[in-house]
Enzyme design. Structure first.
Site, PDB file in Angstrom:
ATOM      1  N   GLU A 115      35.588  64.409  58.031  1.00 26.71           N
ATOM      2  CA  GLU A 115      34.795  65.146  57.047  1.00 26.71           C
ATOM      3  C   GLU A 115      33.571  64.326  56.635  1.00 26.71           C
ATOM      4  O   GLU A 115      33.542  63.101  56.775  1.00 26.71           O
ATOM      5  CB  GLU A 115      35.672  65.443  55.821  1.00 26.71           C
ATOM      6  CG  GLU A 115      34.995  66.171  54.675  1.00 26.71           C
ATOM      7  CD  GLU A 115      34.507  67.558  55.045  1.00 26.71           C
ATOM      8  OE1 GLU A 115      33.494  67.642  55.775  1.00 26.71           O
ATOM      9  OE2 GLU A 115      35.123  68.544  54.587  1.00 26.71           O
ATOM     10  N   HIS A 172      41.120  72.782  59.698  1.00 28.15           N
ATOM     11  CA  HIS A 172      42.432  72.472  59.132  1.00 28.15           C
ATOM     12  C   HIS A 172      42.913  73.579  58.198  1.00 28.15           C
ATOM     13  O   HIS A 172      42.118  74.391  57.690  1.00 28.15           O
ATOM     14  CB  HIS A 172      42.387  71.136  58.375  1.00 28.15           C
ATOM     15  CG  HIS A 172      41.454  71.147  57.208  1.00 28.15           C
ATOM     16  ND1 HIS A 172      41.759  71.713  55.990  1.00 28.15           N
ATOM     17  CD2 HIS A 172      40.184  70.668  57.068  1.00 28.15           C
ATOM     18  CE1 HIS A 172      40.756  71.575  55.148  1.00 28.15           C
ATOM     19  NE2 HIS A 172      39.779  70.941  55.782  1.00 28.15           N
TER      20      HIS A 172
END
Length: 212
Positions: A88, A8
């Site tokens: 994550e 990201h």
């Protein structure tokens, strides 16, 4: 099959660690710089796709979904799937900034793979869920697109490669995360997987293993 891995873009948590004390990890947004990074990366990803319509798998966290949206490739994709197994590492409760720093230090000393964060995950836990995702992806059948784009997080992408290439834990621990909006391309030639460029390495692997 060909897999493009993309971390990201820059998020608020990348520049302000205390953001995690105010905002849940999954809701951390991109910064203005991050949004610009994602927009600039769109043409790069389109060129890598070579006109193919990929299957896209994205972590459901806000920063990964924002990154994918700003690539502006939706109309070029066969499918877009939010995949929780690509999220994550769960850091648990981050509301206390002092405890947050203590946990970072303990994790660094103990090792990112085996140290389990209180009320959160170890790297090994992430490795297990990534393994489940890869098993499904690699046995997805003939109707699945040949090209795959995965938009996820630094540690998660390193562990995905660890699983795919069978890297040791020592080698994994020696590698650095991709930079924000940095990518890697994995190709399968019918016999084995290859990586277009190695990951950055902050030390030699203690067991002498290499990425090649």
């Amino acid at each position: 099959m060909r897999i493009i891995l993309l971390r990201h873009a820059e998020s608020l948590g990348s520049v302000d660690q205390l953001a995690y004390t105010r905002i849940p990890d999954h809701a951390i947004p991109l910064t203005e710089t991050g949004r610009a990074e994602a927009v600039a990366t769109g043409p790069v990803i389109k060129e890598l796709l070579r006109g193919e319509r990929p299957a896209v798998y994205v972590s459901p966290y806000l920063r990964t979904r924002e990154t994918l949206r700003l690539l502006s490739i939706d109309s070029d994709c066969d499918r877009v799937v939010q995949e929780p197994r690509l999220r994550e590492q769960d850091w648990g409760n981050l509301q206390d900034p002092q405890d947050q720093e203590v946990q970072r230090q303990r994790r660094h000393e103990f090792g990112h793979f085996f140290y389990r964060l209180p009320f959160g995950e170890s790297g090994a836990d992430v490795d297990d869920r990534v393994a489940g995702f890869l098993a499904e992806l690699l046995h997805s059948g003939g109707t699945h697109p040949r090209s795959v784009l995965i938009v996820s997080h630094g540690l998660t992408l390193r562990l995905l490669c660890r699983r795919l290439f069978g890297w040791s834990v020592d080698l994994f621990e020696s590698l650095s995360n991709l930079r924000t909006c940095e990518h890697r391309v994995l190709e399968h030639d019918g016999d084995k997987w290859s990586l277009d460029r190695p990951f950055g390495q902050w030390r030699e692997s203690p067991d002498g293993e290499t990425q090649g």
